[in-house]
Write a protein that holds these residues in place. Structure first.
Motif, PDB file in Angstrom:
ATOM      1  N   TYR A 102       0.780  -1.346  -0.175  1.00  0.00           N
ATOM      2  CA  TYR A 102       0.138  -0.034  -0.016  1.00  0.00           C
ATOM      3  C   TYR A 102       0.934   1.438   0.165  1.00  0.00           C
ATOM      4  O   TYR A 102       0.839   2.209  -0.953  1.00  0.00           O
ATOM      5  CB  TYR A 102      -0.778  -0.061   1.408  1.00  0.00           C
ATOM      6  N   VAL A 103       2.008   1.181   0.954  1.00  0.00           N
ATOM      7  CA  VAL A 103       2.829   2.342   0.924  1.00  0.00           C
ATOM      8  C   VAL A 103       3.737   2.369  -0.190  1.00  0.00           C
ATOM      9  O   VAL A 103       3.756   3.799  -0.898  1.00  0.00           O
ATOM     10  CB  VAL A 103       3.557   2.063   1.857  1.00  0.00           C
ATOM     11  N   THR A 104       3.967   1.367  -1.110  1.00  0.00           N
ATOM     12  CA  THR A 104       4.845   1.501  -2.116  1.00  0.00           C
ATOM     13  C   THR A 104       3.818   2.157  -3.225  1.00  0.00           C
ATOM     14  O   THR A 104       4.445   2.978  -4.182  1.00  0.00           O
ATOM     15  CB  THR A 104       5.137   0.151  -2.634  1.00  0.00           C
ATOM     16  N   TRP A 105       2.671   1.936  -3.361  1.00  0.00           N
ATOM     17  CA  TRP A 105       1.633   2.692  -4.232  1.00  0.00           C
ATOM     18  C   TRP A 105       1.436   4.058  -4.074  1.00  0.00           C
ATOM     19  O   TRP A 105       1.665   4.743  -4.931  1.00  0.00           O
ATOM     20  CB  TRP A 105       0.334   1.857  -4.321  1.00  0.00           C
ATOM     21  N   THR A 141      11.424   4.074  -3.581  1.00  0.00           N
ATOM     22  CA  THR A 141      11.452   2.878  -4.241  1.00  0.00           C
ATOM     23  C   THR A 141      10.980   1.727  -3.358  1.00  0.00           C
ATOM     24  O   THR A 141      10.844   2.099  -2.206  1.00  0.00           O
ATOM     25  CB  THR A 141      12.420   2.458  -5.401  1.00  0.00           C
ATOM     26  N   ARG A 142      10.566   0.534  -3.702  1.00  0.00           N
ATOM     27  CA  ARG A 142      10.142  -0.465  -2.794  1.00  0.00           C
ATOM     28  C   ARG A 142      11.438  -0.718  -1.938  1.00  0.00           C
ATOM     29  O   ARG A 142      11.504  -1.084  -0.756  1.00  0.00           O
ATOM     30  CB  ARG A 142       9.618  -1.719  -3.335  1.00  0.00           C
ATOM     31  N   LYS A 166      13.792   1.074  -1.087  1.00  0.00           N
ATOM     32  CA  LYS A 166      14.187   2.184  -0.006  1.00  0.00           C
ATOM     33  C   LYS A 166      13.127   1.993   0.977  1.00  0.00           C
ATOM     34  O   LYS A 166      13.446   2.165   2.151  1.00  0.00           O
ATOM     35  CB  LYS A 166      13.751   3.657  -0.695  1.00  0.00           C
ATOM     36  N   ILE A 167      12.039   1.705   0.648  1.00  0.00           N
ATOM     37  CA  ILE A 167      10.902   1.222   1.870  1.00  0.00           C
ATOM     38  C   ILE A 167      11.369   0.265   2.634  1.00  0.00           C
ATOM     39  O   ILE A 167      11.377   0.304   3.950  1.00  0.00           O
ATOM     40  CB  ILE A 167       9.378   1.128   1.164  1.00  0.00           C
ATOM     41  N   ASP A 168      11.783  -0.829   1.883  1.00  0.00           N
ATOM     42  CA  ASP A 168      12.425  -2.083   2.991  1.00  0.00           C
ATOM     43  C   ASP A 168      13.300  -1.557   3.779  1.00  0.00           C
ATOM     44  O   ASP A 168      13.522  -1.932   4.688  1.00  0.00           O
ATOM     45  CB  ASP A 168      12.391  -3.011   1.901  1.00  0.00           C
ATOM     46  N   GLU A 169      14.183  -0.968   3.132  1.00  0.00           N
ATOM     47  CA  GLU A 169      15.377  -0.383   3.902  1.00  0.00           C
ATOM     48  C   GLU A 169      14.966   0.330   5.122  1.00  0.00           C
ATOM     49  O   GLU A 169      15.600   0.114   6.085  1.00  0.00           O
ATOM     50  CB  GLU A 169      16.257   0.396   3.084  1.00  0.00           C
ATOM     51  N   ALA A 170      14.014   1.332   4.888  1.00  0.00           N
ATOM     52  CA  ALA A 170      13.827   2.356   5.843  1.00  0.00           C
ATOM     53  C   ALA A 170      12.977   1.269   7.158  1.00  0.00           C
ATOM     54  O   ALA A 170      13.199   1.451   8.347  1.00  0.00           O
ATOM     55  CB  ALA A 170      12.730   3.357   5.362  1.00  0.00           C
ATOM     56  N   ILE A 171      12.171   0.539   6.801  1.00  0.00           N
ATOM     57  CA  ILE A 171      11.410  -0.413   7.699  1.00  0.00           C
ATOM     58  C   ILE A 171      12.623  -1.325   8.357  1.00  0.00           C
ATOM     59  O   ILE A 171      12.612  -1.454   9.693  1.00  0.00           O
ATOM     60  CB  ILE A 171      10.610  -1.392   7.309  1.00  0.00           C
ATOM     61  N   ARG A 172      13.602  -1.936   7.698  1.00  0.00           N
ATOM     62  CA  ARG A 172      14.718  -2.724   8.319  1.00  0.00           C
ATOM     63  C   ARG A 172      15.459  -1.605   9.453  1.00  0.00           C
ATOM     64  O   ARG A 172      16.087  -2.411  10.290  1.00  0.00           O
ATOM     65  CB  ARG A 172      15.602  -3.464   7.405  1.00  0.00           C
ATOM     66  N   ASP A 222      10.445   9.799   7.930  1.00  0.00           N
ATOM     67  CA  ASP A 222       9.190  10.486   7.516  1.00  0.00           C
ATOM     68  C   ASP A 222       9.463  10.618   6.020  1.00  0.00           C
ATOM     69  O   ASP A 222      10.487  10.885   5.325  1.00  0.00           O
ATOM     70  CB  ASP A 222       9.017  11.724   7.939  1.00  0.00           C
ATOM     71  N   ALA A 223       8.300  10.165   5.168  1.00  0.00           N
ATOM     72  CA  ALA A 223       8.231  10.568   3.682  1.00  0.00           C
ATOM     73  C   ALA A 223       7.072  11.225   3.579  1.00  0.00           C
ATOM     74  O   ALA A 223       6.035  10.831   3.781  1.00  0.00           O
ATOM     75  CB  ALA A 223       8.285   9.134   2.992  1.00  0.00           C
TER      76      ALA A 223
END
Length: 472
Positions: free
Chosen positions: A345-348, A357-358, A360-366, A372-373
């Protein structure tokens, strides 16, 4: 989440088979002499053998001209069903494959009456694979788990009269018409009674998400707003209402509850306070700030919080309790909305935001760090209340009127309580969402997208600051 193009999608009702046609065939087949206990269907049949009985996951947005037209057609079909006497009830007993009784005959009649079973399946008293497929189809159309077993919840939905279903469609047609204008090229629809979120782009549903929404006495509000920014690995500040209703009773039972759940206490000066310093047999705790540290395994917001401008203090977020998404009953929150497969959902949402990018999102969570974005272009978000609609495939969908807004009588023992706006005047950075109109209880007349913002009883300006005392 299942994407619209997923292999899970099944073929739609073939050949324009209509409910009305099936009802006419049923009348002839079930009234024929000697057919009351007709021949049993072959036991070797695959449970989904009849492609006409499958329910595909539609790629048509629930808020669209196509859904509106399909619902108008469904109303005509249900008018014919009602004119022909509706459908009978099913005895109050659990039924599943292999059962044999007169109750199965009644079940067959009921399924044929609503187009969930072909009359050619006969009127055998045996619960065979054809009946199971029909029950699964009925369950899919009512937002229930496709178990093929007629349990209490399925039975309750089956025994709603055809007249009530017709009135439901007519009531919701008005709601659908209120969204017949331009909703934006990209937008999100969260249908509260269905506990479901869909992302829409260029007139097609891109992703589907199960959701956890407000309890009957802590309702998610009907509103139009925009998603503005996303918090990764967020803190959760516990609102006063949850301190009173939940934290104090939990601490009375278990003095280690706050420590185990990584919730810290701060006084008005920002100094941390030990739980033992508070009298938990009083309301003293509401004078303190309770904040849960980022930790996806226990933090109530999970990995992600999506901020949406609104005067109710609600938002959308992840959850560590992902088991709720497999439940039929997902009215579990205090007004906010929990989203399944929130990373997708956040990627969309961040699709048009440079650098997100996806990966970058995965990296931020890890990372586990607070990040914040801000969306480069805020995305319209519609929280709606639709309990009945139809798809272009000719399938009528129904959901329980959980907040009792359809006007057909009580559906739950707990009286609903309308969501109330939180205090938001005077806070910096609030952007009035275009097209937002505060929904009053028992009313449904949202403003067209692009109309002036005019929330009832709210002064212009003010904000819901990120990570404030929002309720979940």
């Amino acid at each position: 989440m299942t994407k619209a193009s997923s292999p899970f999608t099944r073929r739609s009702l073939l050949g324009g088979l209509s409910v009305a046609t099936m009802c006419m065939a049923a009348s002839a087949a079930l009234s024929a002499p000697g057919n009351l206990f007709g021949e049993q269907a072959e036991w070797a049949q695959r449970y989904d053998a009849d492609a006409r009985l499958t329910v595909p996951r539609s790629t048509t947005p629930i808020l669209s001209q196509r859904t509106l037209a399909a619902t108008e057609n469904a109303i005509q079909q249900y008018q014919r069903i009602v004119a022909n006497g509706g459908w009978g009830s099913v005895p109050n007993t659990t039924l599943k494959i292999g059962a044999s009784s007169s109750a199965v005959v009644a079940l067959r009649r009921r399924l044929v009456g609503s187009g969930d079973l072909d009359a050619e399946a006969g009127a055998s008293p045996v619960f065979d694979s054809y009946v199971e497929a029909g029950v699964k189809r009925f369950q899919a159309r009512h937002g229930l788990g496709e178990t093929g077993v007629v349990s209490e919840q399925t039975l309750a939905a089956m025994n709603v009269p055809a007249e009530v279903r017709l009135r439901q469609l007519e009531t919701n047609l008005i709601r659908l018409r209120s969204f017949s204008g331009n909703l934006g090229r990209r937008y999100v629809t969260a249908n509260i009674p269905a506990a479901h979120v869909e992302t829409v782009e260029d007139g097609m549903v891109i992703t589907h998400h199960a959701a956890g929404v407000g309890k009957i006495d802590r309702q998610s509000p009907i509103m139009q707003t925009k998603a503005t920014d996303i918090n990764f690995n967020p803190f959760w500040t516990v609102p006063a209402s949850i301190i009173r209703k939940d934290l104090i009773p939990k601490m009375q039972k278990d003095p280690n509850y706050l420590t185990d759940n990584k919730i810290r206490i701060f006084n008005k000066d920002g100094v941390e306070v030990h739980p033992a310093q508070i009298n938990w047999h009083s309301l003293e705790a509401v004078n303190y700030k309770f904040r849960q540290d980022p930790a996806a395994d226990v933090n109530s917001l999970g990995f992600v919080r999506i901020n949406i401008s609104n005067p109710y203090g609600v938002y959308m977020h992840d959850t560590p309790a992902k088991g709720i998404f497999g439940d039929d009953f997902r009215f579990v929150s205090s007004g906010c909305m929990r989203v399944q497969n929130v990373k997708d959902y956040v990627t969309w949402l961040l699709k048009d935001t440079p650098g997100w990018t996806r990966d970058k999102i995965d990296e931020a969570i890890r990372s586990g760090e607070r990040l914040d974005a801000k969306l480069a272009q805020p995305v319209p978000v519609y929280w709606v209340y639709i309990t009945a609609w139809a798809t272009p495939e000719g399938i009528a969908q129904f959901r329980e009127d959980i907040y009792q807004k359809d006007g057909f009588g009580p559906v739950a023992a707990v009286a609903p309580q309308a969501a109330q706006p939180v205090a938001y005047q005077g806070q910096p950075g609030y952007e009035q969402p275009v097209g937002y109109q505060q929904a009053a209880p028992q009313q449904y007349a949202p403003a067209p997208y692009g109309s002036p913002y005019a929330p009832a009883g709210a002064a212009a300006g003010g904000a819901l600051a990120p990570m404030s005392d929002d309720e979940d």
